[in-house]
Design a protein around this motif. Structure first.
Motif, PDB file in Angstrom:
ATOM      1  N   SER A  21       0.825  -1.209   0.000  1.00 60.63           N
ATOM      2  CA  SER A  21       0.000   0.000   0.000  1.00 60.63           C
ATOM      3  C   SER A  21       0.858   1.257   0.000  1.00 60.63           C
ATOM      4  O   SER A  21       0.384   2.341  -0.342  1.00 60.63           O
ATOM      5  CB  SER A  21      -0.965   0.005   1.189  1.00 60.63           C
ATOM      6  N   SER A  22       2.143   1.114   0.354  1.00 62.70           N
ATOM      7  CA  SER A  22       3.030   2.278   0.313  1.00 62.70           C
ATOM      8  C   SER A  22       3.190   2.794  -1.116  1.00 62.70           C
ATOM      9  O   SER A  22       3.377   3.995  -1.325  1.00 62.70           O
ATOM     10  CB  SER A  22       4.406   1.924   0.885  1.00 62.70           C
ATOM     11  N   ASN A  48       4.648   4.312  13.712  1.00 61.04           N
ATOM     12  CA  ASN A  48       4.344   4.679  12.331  1.00 61.04           C
ATOM     13  C   ASN A  48       4.750   6.131  12.032  1.00 61.04           C
ATOM     14  O   ASN A  48       5.434   6.418  11.034  1.00 61.04           O
ATOM     15  CB  ASN A  48       2.849   4.460  12.099  1.00 61.04           C
ATOM     16  N   TYR A  59       7.750   7.582   9.456  1.00 60.41           N
ATOM     17  CA  TYR A  59       7.613   8.564   8.365  1.00 60.41           C
ATOM     18  C   TYR A  59       8.654   9.674   8.522  1.00 60.41           C
ATOM     19  O   TYR A  59       9.353  10.033   7.564  1.00 60.41           O
ATOM     20  CB  TYR A  59       6.229   9.222   8.399  1.00 60.41           C
ATOM     21  N   ILE A  71       7.287   7.334   3.175  1.00 58.55           N
ATOM     22  CA  ILE A  71       6.113   6.459   3.178  1.00 58.55           C
ATOM     23  C   ILE A  71       6.538   4.998   3.203  1.00 58.55           C
ATOM     24  O   ILE A  71       5.948   4.171   3.899  1.00 58.55           O
ATOM     25  CB  ILE A  71       5.221   6.770   1.961  1.00 58.55           C
ATOM     26  N   MET A 117       5.381   2.578   6.433  1.00 63.58           N
ATOM     27  CA  MET A 117       4.327   1.586   6.197  1.00 63.58           C
ATOM     28  C   MET A 117       4.933   0.186   6.111  1.00 63.58           C
ATOM     29  O   MET A 117       5.897  -0.034   5.389  1.00 63.58           O
ATOM     30  CB  MET A 117       3.552   1.928   4.925  1.00 63.58           C
ATOM     31  N   SER A 125      -2.063  -2.302  10.669  1.00 63.17           N
ATOM     32  CA  SER A 125      -2.711  -2.422   9.364  1.00 63.17           C
ATOM     33  C   SER A 125      -3.856  -1.422   9.224  1.00 63.17           C
ATOM     34  O   SER A 125      -4.068  -0.845   8.144  1.00 63.17           O
ATOM     35  CB  SER A 125      -3.242  -3.847   9.171  1.00 63.17           C
ATOM     36  N   HIS A 178      -1.946   2.505   9.619  1.00 64.06           N
ATOM     37  CA  HIS A 178      -1.026   3.050   8.607  1.00 64.06           C
ATOM     38  C   HIS A 178      -1.734   3.397   7.300  1.00 64.06           C
ATOM     39  O   HIS A 178      -1.246   4.231   6.531  1.00 64.06           O
ATOM     40  CB  HIS A 178       0.197   2.144   8.395  1.00 64.06           C
ATOM     41  N   ASN A 179      -2.891   2.778   7.049  1.00 63.02           N
ATOM     42  CA  ASN A 179      -3.648   3.164   5.862  1.00 63.02           C
ATOM     43  C   ASN A 179      -4.357   4.501   6.051  1.00 63.02           C
ATOM     44  O   ASN A 179      -4.548   5.259   5.087  1.00 63.02           O
ATOM     45  CB  ASN A 179      -4.660   2.069   5.512  1.00 63.02           C
ATOM     46  N   GLY A 218      -1.275   7.032   6.269  1.00 63.21           N
ATOM     47  CA  GLY A 218      -0.654   7.118   4.952  1.00 63.21           C
ATOM     48  C   GLY A 218      -1.458   7.985   4.005  1.00 63.21           C
ATOM     49  O   GLY A 218      -0.900   8.792   3.242  1.00 63.21           O
TER      50      GLY A 218
END
Length: 316
Positions: free
Chosen positions: A113-114, A233, A237, A259, A263, A289, A292-293, A296
């Motif tokens: 997803s990063s 997290n 970053y 990122i 992630m 999970s 971080h979405n 992000g």
């Protein structure tokens, strides 16, 4: 097929919402979702197979073309996140299972997803994909070693068994996906638009299974674990960005590495924690999970409005 592709794109864009929804469902209906636990490894293998279908030679050409940039990203991933995890376990009192879980997720490779978040941030997507690919391929060796080095003080760590597991659930599915891409490129090309849907389903089921199986522990220690995950997290970053800046990389590359470092492949963390530690040790990965979405997407939105001064002057 178009409707499936549209649904897949929609689900991919709203990934964070689905992860939150299924985490909540797993908490309130634990008996239903903890039945998925025996399938966590299979679900992760399916996700990695999908990643293999999208790998290309160009992803690895970036490593040859820009070894310095990729090295900064890979070192950032495997140094910053594990060391941050160790620091947090020293500063914040937590049960041994949680500490091992925090370190485990910190030792995982970058998450796919990063790459999406880097694209949304207007960062260097090719660099992000190259870093994810390299850290994923290195994970069977690096992740067990780092977990053994940093987490064995909390729980026994079987590095060899963990190595074999990562080979089975990461490298083998990746290789099969890449091979199928070469053998049946037309079929794979047609299937690729549906892959975000498959990945989202796999991740939300893993998260719901972990949450369902650890409801009592989450109710007792959930806020503490959430705080640790947010710090881990967010500092990932920040330090990833600063490391890229300190080595003279451009803003687009700094976005990608920030990122990429922050992630994690938390699905792998959840699978390994469930298999080798305990359901409680998988909770940091499950919460990671979810979080971080969200973080992000927020960071990508903020990054997207930032451009190099040179680029801004040219645009003017």
């Amino acid at each position: 097929m178009k409707s499936l592709a549209s649904l897949s794109a929609f689900v991919g864009k709203t990934f964070a919402i689905w992860v939150i929804l299924f985490a909540v469902l797993g908490f309130f209906f634990p008996d239903t979702f903890k039945q998925i636990a025996p399938w966590i490894v299979t679900l992760l293998s399916i996700i990695m197979f999908g990643m293999g279908l999208t790998l290309s030679v160009d992803d690895f050409r970036e490593v040859v073309k820009r070894p310095f940039d990729v090295t900064i990203g890979v070192l950032g991933q495997f140094l910053i996140m594990p060391l941050l995890a160790v620091l947090l376990t020293r500063i914040i009192p937590m049960p041994p299972e949680v500490a091992a879980g925090v370190i485990l997720v910190g030792c995982c490779p970058g998450g796919t997803s990063s790459n999406v978040m880097t694209y949304l941030s207007k960062g260097d997507v090719a660099l992000s994909v190259a870093c994810t690919s390299v850290t994923t391929l290195a994970a069977p060796l690096v992740t067990p070693f780092l977990v053994w080095l940093f987490a064995s003080q909390f729980l026994p760590v079987d590095g060899w068994a963990m190595f074999l597991s990562i080979v089975k659930v990461v490298l083998v599915p990746l290789a099969l996906g890449a091979a199928l891409q070469k053998l049946l490129p037309g079929l794979v090309k047609a299937a690729v638009p549906a892959l975000p849907l498959v990945s989202v389903i796999g991740i939300v089921l893993i998260v719901s299974a972990v949450v369902g199986g650890s409801k009592a522990s989450i109710a007792q220690s959930g806020l503490m674990i959430f705080a640790v995950v947010v710090l881990h997290n967010g500092l990932g970053y920040l330090l990833g960005y600063l490391a890229a800046k300190a080595t003279g990389l451009s803003l687009a590359k700094r976005k990608a590495i920030a990122i990429e470092v922050g992630m994690q492949n938390s699905g792998l963390g959840a699978a390994l924690a469930t298999a080798y530690f305990s359901p409680l040790a998988a909770v940091p990965s499950a919460i990671f999970s979810v979080w971080h979405n969200i973080s992000g997407a927020i960071l990508a939105n903020w990054f997207s409005g930032r451009v190099d001064a040179g680029s801004a002057n040219k645009a003017a």
